[in-house]
Each structure stands twice: as C-alpha cells, then as structure tokens.
Design a protein around this motif. Structure first.
Motif, PDB file in Angstrom:
ATOM      1  N   THR A 100       0.967  -1.180   0.110  1.00  0.00           N
ATOM      2  CA  THR A 100      -0.593  -0.058  -0.139  1.00  0.00           C
ATOM      3  C   THR A 100       0.339   1.464  -0.075  1.00  0.00           C
ATOM      4  N   ASN A 101       0.502   2.381  -0.084  1.00  0.00           N
ATOM      5  CA  ASN A 101       1.012   3.755  -0.027  1.00  0.00           C
ATOM      6  C   ASN A 101      -0.364   5.045  -0.371  1.00  0.00           C
ATOM      7  N   GLU A 102       0.306   5.609  -0.538  1.00  0.00           N
ATOM      8  CA  GLU A 102      -1.001   7.168  -0.327  1.00  0.00           C
ATOM      9  C   GLU A 102      -1.712   6.858  -0.990  1.00  0.00           C
ATOM     10  N   ILE A 103      -1.246   6.427  -2.826  1.00  0.00           N
ATOM     11  CA  ILE A 103      -3.203   6.383  -4.017  1.00  0.00           C
ATOM     12  C   ILE A 103      -2.600   5.058  -3.639  1.00  0.00           C
ATOM     13  N   LYS A 104      -2.690   4.072  -2.995  1.00  0.00           N
ATOM     14  CA  LYS A 104      -3.504   2.575  -2.633  1.00  0.00           C
ATOM     15  C   LYS A 104      -3.393   2.067  -1.721  1.00  0.00           C
ATOM     16  N   ASP A 105      -4.171   2.267  -1.443  1.00  0.00           N
ATOM     17  CA  ASP A 105      -4.755   2.132   0.585  1.00  0.00           C
ATOM     18  C   ASP A 105      -5.958   0.473   1.087  1.00  0.00           C
ATOM     19  N   LYS A 106      -5.274  -0.378   0.164  1.00  0.00           N
ATOM     20  CA  LYS A 106      -5.571  -1.819   0.016  1.00  0.00           C
ATOM     21  C   LYS A 106      -4.225  -2.533  -0.019  1.00  0.00           C
ATOM     22  N   VAL A 107      -4.421  -3.836  -0.127  1.00  0.00           N
ATOM     23  CA  VAL A 107      -2.942  -4.620  -0.231  1.00  0.00           C
ATOM     24  C   VAL A 107      -3.735  -5.135  -1.533  1.00  0.00           C
ATOM     25  N   GLN A 108      -4.364  -5.304  -2.140  1.00  0.00           N
ATOM     26  CA  GLN A 108      -5.205  -6.332  -3.549  1.00  0.00           C
ATOM     27  C   GLN A 108      -4.437  -5.510  -4.593  1.00  0.00           C
ATOM     28  N   GLY A 109      -4.087  -6.042  -5.537  1.00  0.00           N
ATOM     29  CA  GLY A 109      -3.699  -5.424  -6.590  1.00  0.00           C
ATOM     30  C   GLY A 109      -2.159  -5.548  -6.962  1.00  0.00           C
ATOM     31  N   PRO A 110      -2.160  -5.139  -7.936  1.00  0.00           N
ATOM     32  CA  PRO A 110      -0.863  -5.471  -8.643  1.00  0.00           C
ATOM     33  C   PRO A 110       0.145  -5.022  -7.736  1.00  0.00           C
TER      34      PRO A 110
END
Length: 471
Positions: A359-369
C-alpha cells in the motif's frame, strides 16, 4: 607602477594554478580496492575471477608479462581492442585470432590510473575490499566527479576578473595622470559592482546553468549503480543463479516485443503455488505475492470476490497462514501459538511489513498489482527494442544488465548512454550464420564467402544511423 607589477604577479600565479588544474593531468595512485570494483563492474562477466582459467575471454593473470611490459599498447587494447587489432599490434592480433568472433567491449573512458588499479587487482585478486555502491544519482565506481574542480576554477576566474578590473582602472588612472587629468579612485565595493565584474558573473552563471542542465538532462532516468529497494525482496541470485531459471521465463516480452515486461504475479504463482515458504525469508516475502493476487495458501485456492474484501478480512486470512507456519517451525499447536506472545509479535510484525509494501498514499488496500520500482528508464526520444537484440541479435541479457544471476538486489549495471550504445554497435559482430533475418544482406554474404570480408558489425547494417534510435 608598483601596483601594476603586483597585480601582474598575482595574475601570473592565478593562471599557473588554473593550468595545474586543467592542463596538467590528474595523478592518482593505483588503488587495489578501486581495481576490484572496476573488475567486478566491467570485466567479471567475461573473465574468470580466479585470473587463472579462461572464460568467455582469456585468463588475465600475467597479462602485463604477455604484453612484454608495453604499457602503452596494453592500455590502448583495454580502451579499444578493435582499434589495436586494426593497427596491427602483434599481441592484439594474436588474441583476436584465438577468440574471434567474440569482440571485447571497449572502455574508452578509463583513465590511466583506473587501468593501473585494474592491473594491480589482477596481480592480487585475493586483496582489496570493494567500495560501497554509490547512492542514487551519484557517479559509479571508476567514474570521476569534477564538481569541486569546476567550483575552484570558477572561484579563481572570478578573482581574476576582479584583479583585471582593478588593473585596468589603475592603468586608466596612470594614463590620465600623464595628461594632467585626475580620475576618482574606486574602492573595492565600486570595483565589484562595476560593469565588467557584473558581466563576468552573468556570463559565468549562464555557462554554469547550461552545463548543469545538460549534465542532468543526459543522465535523467539512467543512473549507473542505481539499486532501489523493491516492495518484495526478490533475489535474482536464487532464481536465475541457484535455480537457473531462464531470464525469458519471467521477462517473456524480451523475445517478442519492445519491452522485456515486468512479470505478472500469475508468473510468480506458477512456482509459488507449490513453493510457499522461502529459503531466506520464510513466509515474509512470499505472502506479499499471495496477498496481492488473492491466493489463500491455507486452502490452496484463490479467494472469490477478493477485491471486495475488507482489509480486516484480508488480514485474518494471511495472519492465519503466517501464524500456522510459525507454529510448525516452533513445534507448537495452533492453540498454543495463538496465545503465545512471541508468536503474536512475529505475526503482527510480518503482516505490518506486508501491508506497508503493498500500500501507499494512492493505493490504500493490499489487493492489486505489486508496484515494482523501475530500474532502467531511457528518455522518451530513444527507441530501444528488446526483441531486436534478444531474438534477432542473439545478445545475452548479461551484456547490458550484467551478471544478474549473482545479484541479490538488481542494479543498473551499464551506463546506458548514447556513447556506450554506439561503441557496442561498432564492435558487435552480426550473427549471420543460421539466422534467416539477415538473408537479405546478399552482398555481405557474398563478400564473406569470397574472403573479401571477415565479419559484419551492427554499424555495417546501419546500427549507427541516427534514425534507428531517434524518430
């Protein structure tokens, strides 16, 4: 006129210092540690590290003796082997006859002291401690940074401009006095704010600004030695080295497209559906793969509707997996592990690391690439096609990317500069044999059969034409 003589003396001394800085060569003692770094970065791919046995190239032990102590010839060979062959250096021709058509990479930018350091390390391969890798954006080992040199030169020139202004003022006053005219005396403040000094400062700033802009622009996105920490601790040494997985299994775009492509998580899952616990980090890194794609290692199944699960639900799945493997390792039953303080701390720490990596500041969930950090980044105006080099040219990945099979964390191995590419195109022999792609070059095929031509380089087929890479 005493002021004039003093000023002239100061100018002569300043000019002498500038000459020492720019005209006289910079002398550095040969450094065995620097030599080791240069060997690892430039030579280790083709030459055996024990200096005794052949590899792609000859064993380097005793190289100076084999060149008969002719330092000038040996240094010219290191910088441009094909040039040394072309002028007929006997040792160069002998090596070429033994190893052709393999072409040694040229190193035209190596200084005398750097080659001396290399040779010193070759004599003593068990000595020398490698220098630490440079931080991102800094010159790699073996390169020079002249920032201090230019700064000192700029300061000296500024002082020279002030002194010259003072001399001109004194000369004007002397000439005026001879005619009976008295000119007002200028103090240092007036001298420093005169048109001459201001013009010099403006000119110097424009030159310095232009130089800095160009230097930063040509290295934008390509930093030799750049080695960022990735979200997952992926070891090329284990995958490509120990397990000998072919580069193109993961980077399958290299053989068929412009991009080599970052492998999709599905590619990782081809192996890690079965291999669930890593040899180095246990569940710590592999669970990041599972959490990104939604694979439940507890049941060996993909989780339905995974993208829609809350972070608490995702957390419970993978904490269960981490805790279970900890219990197996420590020979505890699941109930005991669930109440064990050390087990809970271990599980929480590992999950927190997984969450922060995915996760990061623009990706708030663990799911995904998995958001890997890009390592190689050529400017937009440069065209490079992996398939042209890998499939058609038969170039090994290590030629540009270095011995990745030995790298725990991959770094940018080559400078990827325009000069580096052009040198390679000038030296690399085109592999005509059993390669239908080059059948159209009938003239070259005929010349080779007749003995008129010994080889065809990439340059011969247009590899140095501007429009090949810039369009």
């Amino acid at each position: 006129m005493s002021d004039y003589k003093k000023s002239t003396s100061v100018i002569i001394k300043l000019l002498y210092i500038i000459c020492l800085l720019f005209v006289m060569p910079q002398i550095h003692a040969a450094d065995i540690a620097a030599g080791k770094n240069l060997f690892i970065a430039n030579c280790a791919t083709c030459h055996n590290k024990n200096m005794k046995d052949k590899l792609t190239g000859p064993a380097l032990g005793g190289v100076e003796d084999r060149w008969g102590g002719d330092t000038k010839a040996l240094y010219s060979w290191v910088r441009n082997s094909q040039g040394a062959i072309a002028v007929g250096l006997p040792r160069a021709v002998a090596i070429w006859n033994e190893y052709k058509p393999t072409v040694m990479t040229s190193f035209p930018n190596l200084k005398d002291d750097e080659i001396a350091s290399l040779l010193l390390y070759i004599k003593n391969p068990t000595s020398g401690t490698p220098l630490p890798p440079p931080p991102p954006g800094q010159p790699a080992s073996g390169s020079s940074d002249n920032t201090l040199l230019f700064g000192v030169a700029f300061l000296l020139l500024a002082v020279l401009a002030v002194v010259l202004t003072k001399i001109i003022t004194n000369l004007n006053r002397t000439a005026a006095a001879a005619e009976g005219i008295e000119l007002p005396t200028k103090d240092w403040v007036e001298t420093l704010t005169s048109k001459t000094v201001i013009a010099f400062v403006v000119f110097a700033l424009v030159v310095l600004g232009g130089y800095t802009t160009v230097e930063n622009a040509i290295s934008l996105g390509r930093q030799q030695g750049y080695q960022p920490e990735q979200p997952i601790k992926f070891s090329h040494a284990i995958h490509a080295g120990q397990n000998q997985i072919n580069c193109q299994y993961c980077h399958d775009g290299a053989r068929r497209s412009k991009q080599s492509v970052i492998p999709a998580t599905n590619t990782c899952m081809n192996c890690h559906k079965a291999i669930k616990v890593g040899s180095q980090y246990g569940t710590a890194e592999l669970t990041k793969i599972y959490a990104s794609i939604g694979f439940d290692p507890n049941s060996d199944k993909y989780i339905p509707g995974y993208d829609n699960l809350s972070q608490k639900e995702v957390e419970s799945v993978y904490k269960k997996w981490i805790l279970g493997r900890y219990a197996d390792k420590m020979k505890l039953d699941t109930t005991s592990a669930a109440t064990n303080q050390d087990a809970q701390l271990y599980t929480n720490n590992q999950w927190n690391d997984i969450k922060s990596s995915l996760t990061n500041e623009i990706k708030d969930k663990v799911q995904g690439p998995i958001e890997w950090k890009r390592l190689h980044n050529l400017p937009d105006h440069v065209y490079f096609n992996h398939s042209q080099h890998v499939t058609v040219g038969k170039i090994a990945c290590q030629k540009c990317h270095g011995p990745v099979e030995n790298m725990e964390v991959v770094k940018q191995y080559a400078p990827l500069s325009m000069g580096w590419c052009i040198n390679c195109h000038r030296e690399t022999e085109v592999k005509f044999q059993d390669n239908a792609f080059y059948n159209s070059y009938t003239r070259y095929h005929d010349e080779i059969k007749k003995g008129i031509r010994e080889k065809v380089t990439v340059e011969d087929i247009g590899g140095t034409e501007c429009q090949k890479c810039h369009y």
